[in-house]
Structure formats: structure tokens, C-alpha cells
Design a protein around this motif. Structure first.
Motif, PDB file in Angstrom:
ATOM      1  N   LEU A 101       0.837  -1.199   0.000  1.00  0.00           N
ATOM      2  CA  LEU A 101       0.000   0.000   0.000  1.00  0.00           C
ATOM      3  C   LEU A 101       0.878   1.258   0.000  1.00  0.00           C
ATOM      4  O   LEU A 101       1.728   1.421   0.876  1.00  0.00           O
ATOM      5  CB  LEU A 101      -0.904   0.027   1.231  1.00  0.00           C
ATOM      6  CG  LEU A 101      -1.992  -1.044   1.273  1.00  0.00           C
ATOM      7  CD1 LEU A 101      -2.755  -0.964   2.583  1.00  0.00           C
ATOM      8  CD2 LEU A 101      -2.948  -0.897   0.091  1.00  0.00           C
ATOM      9  N   THR A 302      -8.599  -1.219  -5.330  1.00  0.00           N
ATOM     10  CA  THR A 302      -7.239  -0.915  -4.874  1.00  0.00           C
ATOM     11  C   THR A 302      -7.157   0.499  -4.316  1.00  0.00           C
ATOM     12  O   THR A 302      -6.522   0.749  -3.287  1.00  0.00           O
ATOM     13  CB  THR A 302      -6.240  -1.074  -6.030  1.00  0.00           C
ATOM     14  OG1 THR A 302      -6.318  -2.407  -6.540  1.00  0.00           O
ATOM     15  CG2 THR A 302      -4.819  -0.782  -5.573  1.00  0.00           C
ATOM     16  N   ARG A 305      -8.552   0.691  -0.750  1.00  0.00           N
ATOM     17  CA  ARG A 305      -7.596   0.207   0.242  1.00  0.00           C
ATOM     18  C   ARG A 305      -6.525   1.255   0.521  1.00  0.00           C
ATOM     19  O   ARG A 305      -6.092   1.449   1.668  1.00  0.00           O
ATOM     20  CB  ARG A 305      -6.941  -1.080  -0.248  1.00  0.00           C
ATOM     21  CG  ARG A 305      -7.857  -2.282  -0.306  1.00  0.00           C
ATOM     22  CD  ARG A 305      -7.196  -3.459  -0.987  1.00  0.00           C
ATOM     23  NE  ARG A 305      -5.974  -3.840  -0.321  1.00  0.00           N
ATOM     24  CZ  ARG A 305      -4.824  -4.064  -0.941  1.00  0.00           C
ATOM     25  NH1 ARG A 305      -4.736  -3.930  -2.251  1.00  0.00           N
ATOM     26  NH2 ARG A 305      -3.749  -4.419  -0.263  1.00  0.00           N
TER      27      ARG A 305
END
Length: 422
Positions: A101, A302, A305
Motif C-alpha cells: 500500500l 485498490t 484500500r
């Protein structure tokens, strides 16, 4: 470097470790799009970024001054507070790297510093106005501004593409992408390397080595620049993969637009002393570039997140920093316990990352499970002859892209096809 105590030396080393993690955590900011579009080979890209990060570290000290004398009040802050803050920042950096991340190393540092300072001296130790104007507002504005700029630049690049030859156009944009990636790396050095300079300078102030409000000493600038450059060269491949392939599919035109927009925002903020997140700026620019191309998409699962990680960074690092400071207040054994927790936590995260490693061999692979990391599979493929045409291996190698009709059963009593035709 006189009057350096053992505790201060530990804090300086820990700060440089954070700087190192900042380097490999944020390599994706500059080079993810360049790698994903094939403009540069992965190892070449990170080497170039490392050199320019080192150069950028020497260009300004405005952000360092914001860190060392703006976010928290220098009076009454113990050196142990800075050690606790760095522990929170390092562990959060490593955890988000493990998850791939692109969270903010800057906000991890700010969160750890705020949490440790509040635990040590209460809320009066924090300069709320500085946090709002030079941390929180840029945190919201930077990705939006970079994203909108990248979207507009992407639309413009596709509109002005009149009737050039495709190969010449691709080469031109790749060259522009390499140049813009270098600019982002330079900007990253001017902004993020200074954060470590600021934290080390703050530690020196707490020990009376330098006066409050002083610029970072030369040795601090050099060591911080070298540490972030070394971390950048390591790669941080997990986050490069997320930024380059996880958020959107980029073409060279989009990569050029994204990197140029992000670099402009970062350099402008460094000049003004705004300690923004280069990660958030670059991520916003990548998303803007993805939306700017007709037919382009952003993988919002994505992105979601990533947004959650952004929101958790400050409070999570702050809680770890506060807990570490609670231990350091107990005396030498508490400081030793925090050091052990930092080393053991880092070791566990590193061991978990080895279960499914990502490196320069598979950073652009479509599926990590299809191609294991390393050069063994590539070497086997290089020496294995291709299957003969029409063989079962050839059909399998094509991954059954062509559907083969099942043979039609024949009646033994029926005449041959040639006789039937007659």
C-alpha cells in the motif's frame, strides 16, 4: 558532532533507518509508471531515482525547519520522545510496504511524533495551527491538485497528438517520461529527505548540541541524503507494483502527464515549506492520468484500500509512538524494550514478505503466482526447446486459447467418407 551521547546516537541511527525505509517505500512515487510502461528497466529506474534523491537532499532546508521547529514545541521535549516517534513511523512504513500500500511515510513520521509528544507532555506540546496549515490541508489538497492536473494534461496530450508516426510518438513520450520521473525523484529528495534532517536536528536541539531554530548541520544533510538514496536503490517493489499496475493501466503519455503534474506540486510545496506526502501526490496523479484517457479506468478496489491506509496512517503511527513513549518513560529498561520491539517487529514483517517475494524480475508480471521471483524460471525457459507444432504441449502452451472440437464418433458400419461422397 561533539556532545553526542549514547541515546542521541541511537536516535540518529534510528532516524536514518526511517530514512532508509522512506526511500524504498516511496521509490514507487517516481518510478512505478516508468517501469510499468517499459520506459526504463526496473534496476535502471531505481538507480537513477537513488542518485537524484541524493542530489535533491541538498537543494533546500525549508521542510526540515518545519519539522524541527514547527510541529511540536521544542522546549521540554526529551530525546526519548523522538526515538518513540521513529519507532511508530518505521513499523507503520514496514507494515504498509508488506501490504503493497502506497501510504505516506511523511504522515507516519508526523503521527509518531505527535503521539509520542502528547504522551510525554500533553496536548500543549503540539502546535495545532502548524499541523493544520502545513500538514493536514496539504494532505487533502495535494492529491486532488495533482490528480486534476494529471487528468487535464492527459486529455491534452491525446488531443494534440495529430498525425505523427506511432513509433516516433512512443519514443518521444518515453523520453519525456524518463525526464519527468527524474524530476519527481529530485522533488522527493527535496521534500522527504528533509524530514529526516528535521527530526535529527530536533534531537540535537533536545540535547543542546545545536540552538533551537538552527538549520541542519552539514553532516545531517549528507547522512540523510545517503540513507534515502540507499533505500531508494533497494527498490520497494511491492509498492511499485501497486502504483504501476494495481491502480490503472498506463500508457507512456499518461505516465508523462502523471509524473510531471506530481513533480510540479511537490517542488512548489517544498519551496513553501509544506511538508506534504509525495506518495499521496503521485498516487493522485496516477489516478488522474488513468481517468484522463478515453476508455481508461481506475481500479477503485485498490484505490479504496489505499485511501483507508492514508486515513489510518496518522492515528496508527501516533498510537504506536505513544505506546513506545509510555515505555521509554519507565527508564533504561523501557528504552531497551522499545528497541527490542522495533527489531523483532521488523524481522517478523520481513519474514512474512518472503512468503511471496516481489522483486525486479516479477514486478510487472500480471500474476505473481504464475511467475515466481528470481531468474530460475527464465533460465529454464531459455534452454527448453519450443514444442512441436500440433503436439499436446503446443496446445497447452497456447493456454487453450483455441477451442479444439471434440472428435465425432463414427459408426463402424457406415461407409468411409470418400465412398459416401461418391
Amino acid at each position: 558532532m561533539e556532545h553526542i551521547t549514547l541515546l542521541l546516537a541511537i536516535v540518529v541511527v534510528t532516524a536514518l533507518v526511517f530514512d532508509f525505509t522512506n526511500g524504498f517505500h516511496d521509490t514507487a512515487n517516481a518510478m512505478a509508471t516508468t517501469i510499468s510502461t517499459g520506459a526504463l528497466k526496473p534496476k535502471t529506474a531505481v538507480a537513477m531515482s537513488a542518485v537524484l534523491n541524493l542530489v535533491g537532499a541538498f537543494l533546500s532546508v525549508e521542510v526540515a525547519k518545519t519539522i524541527s521547529g514547527g510541529i511540536i514545541n521544542e522546549e521540554g521535549i526529551r530525546t526519548e520522545v523522538i526515538f518513540a516517534a521513529l519507532v511508530g513511523a518505521i513499523l507503520w512504513n514496514l507494515l504498509t510496504w508488506l501490504m503493497g500500500l502506497p501510504s505516506s511515510s511523511s504522515h507516519a513520521l508526523f503521527g509518531g511524533l505527535i503521539g509520542a509528544a502528547v504522551m510525554s507532555a500533553g496536548w500543549s506540546a503540539v502546535n495545532g495551527s502548524t499541523i493544520v496549515t502545513k500538514v493536514l490541508i496539504p494532505a487533502v489538497a495535494a492529491p486532488l491538485v495533482a490528480g486534476l492536473a494529471a487528468m487535464a494534461a492527459t486529455k491534452l496530450t491525446y488531443k494534440i497528438k495529430a498525425n505523427p508516426e506511432a513509433k516516433a510518438t512512443a519514443k518521444g513520450y518515453r523520453a519525456g517520461q524518463i525526464a519527468s520521473a527524474g524530476l519527481v525523484s529530485l522533488a522527493h529528495g527535496t521534500n522527504d529527505a528533509q524530514k529526516t534532517m528535521g527530526i535529527i536536528t530536533l534531537a540535537l536541539v533536545t540535547q543542546g548540541v545545536v540552538a533551537p531554530g538552527s538549520n541542519p548541520p552539514l553532516w545531517v544533510i549528507v547522512s540523510a541524503g545517503v540513507a534515502i538514496a540507499a533505500g531508494t536503490y533497494l527498490g520497494g517493489w511491492r509498492i511499485i507494483r501497486t502504483m504501476g499496475k494495481g491502480l490503472t493501466d498506463l500508457q507512456p503519455q499518461q505516465g508523462f502527464a502523471a509524473q510531471t503534474s506530481a513533480a510540479t506540486v511537490i517542488l512548489a510545496s517544498s519551496h513553501l515549506g509544506f511538508s506534504l506526502s509525495t506518495t499521496q501526490s503521485c498516487s493522485g496523479a496516477v489516478m488522474g492520468a488513468g481517468l484522463g484517457r478515453k476508455g481508461g479506468v481506475v481500479r477503485w478496489s485498490t484505490a479504496t484500500r489505499m485511501f483507508v491506509a492514508w486515513g489510518l496512517t496518522l492515528p496508527a503511527a501516533g498510537l504506536v509512538g505513544a505506546g513506545a513513549e509510555f515505555l521509554t518513560k519507565q527508564g533504561p529498561w523501557g528504552i531497551a524494550a522499545v528497541a527490542v520491539l522495533l527489531v523483532s517487529g521488523s524481522a517478523v514483517i520481513w519474514a512474512l514478505s518472503r512468503r511471496k517475494p516481489v522483486d525486479h524480475h516479477n514486478v510487472t508480471a500480471d500474476d505473481l503466482d504464475e511467475e515466481p521471483a528470481g531468474v530460475v524460471t527464465t533460465a529454464i525457459a531459455a534452454v527448453t526447446p519450443p514444442p512441436a507444432a500440433g503436439s499436446v504441449a503446443a496446445v497447452a502452451d497456447e493456454d487453450l486459447k483455441t477451442t479444439i472440437p471434440a472428435p465425432v464418433p463414427t459408426d463402424p458400419a457406415a461407409p468411409p467418407a470418400s465412398a459416401a461422397a461418391v
